[in-house]
Design an enzyme around this catalytic site. Structure first.
Site, PDB file in Angstrom:
ATOM      1  N   LYS A  57     -28.537  -7.851 -54.222  1.00  0.00           N
ATOM      2  CA  LYS A  57     -29.071  -9.217 -54.145  1.00  0.00           C
ATOM      3  C   LYS A  57     -30.533  -9.237 -53.701  1.00  0.00           C
ATOM      4  O   LYS A  57     -31.148 -10.293 -53.649  1.00  0.00           O
ATOM      5  CB  LYS A  57     -28.243 -10.061 -53.157  1.00  0.00           C
TER       6      LYS A  57
ATOM      7  N   LYS B 271     -31.466  -8.465 -50.661  1.00  0.00           N
ATOM      8  CA  LYS B 271     -31.475  -8.890 -49.259  1.00  0.00           C
ATOM      9  C   LYS B 271     -31.309  -7.670 -48.364  1.00  0.00           C
ATOM     10  O   LYS B 271     -30.663  -6.705 -48.748  1.00  0.00           O
ATOM     11  CB  LYS B 271     -30.302  -9.839 -48.968  1.00  0.00           C
TER      12      LYS B 271
END
Length: 129
Positions: free
Chosen positions: A44, A46
């Protein structure tokens, strides 16, 4: 027994996290929290401060949480709902409408987020110190 499930990274635990966990638990008897694994966070784009294992231990210590499972991919939600006999799927209102496809399998509830706090804000504030 009414089962509830919610998802998130739950990094840098704060009052907003506690509020959503408390309100989710109030909707049923058993709260399952699926937390993003480190590998899924990488996909993602992240980066969590705490590892998956540390975040899991922290969440398991919270009185509202009955079970913590890994979130390995976006597509696992239907399987998680069906496999765990979930009655209600809960997310913050900033995801409104994104998970309506689950309505064929369970109730979907979007709860208001706690104003003025987020992991992103904490990270931004810490960068200014």
């Amino acid at each position: 027994m009414k089962k509830i499930i919610t998802y998130g990274t739950f990094d840098l635990l704060h009052v907003g996290h506690i509020n959503i966990l408390r309100r989710a638990k109030e909707l049923g008897d058993y709260l399952i929290v699926a937390i993003s694994t480190d590998e899924f966070n990488d996909l993602k784009g992240k980066q969590a401060y705490y590892s998956y294992e540390d975040r899991k231990v922290i969440l398991e210590a919270i009185e509202y949480v009955d079970e913590v499972i890994p979130e390995n991919q976006w597509e696992q939600k239907i399987d998680d709902v069906v496999t765990n006999n979930v009655d209600t799927f809960v997310m913050g209102h900033d995801w409104e409408g994104e998970f309506d496809f689950l309505k064929d399998h369970c109730e979907v509830v979007y709860l208001p987020r706690t104003e003025g706090i987020s992991t992103t804000k904490i990270k931004e504030d810490l960068n200014q110190i």
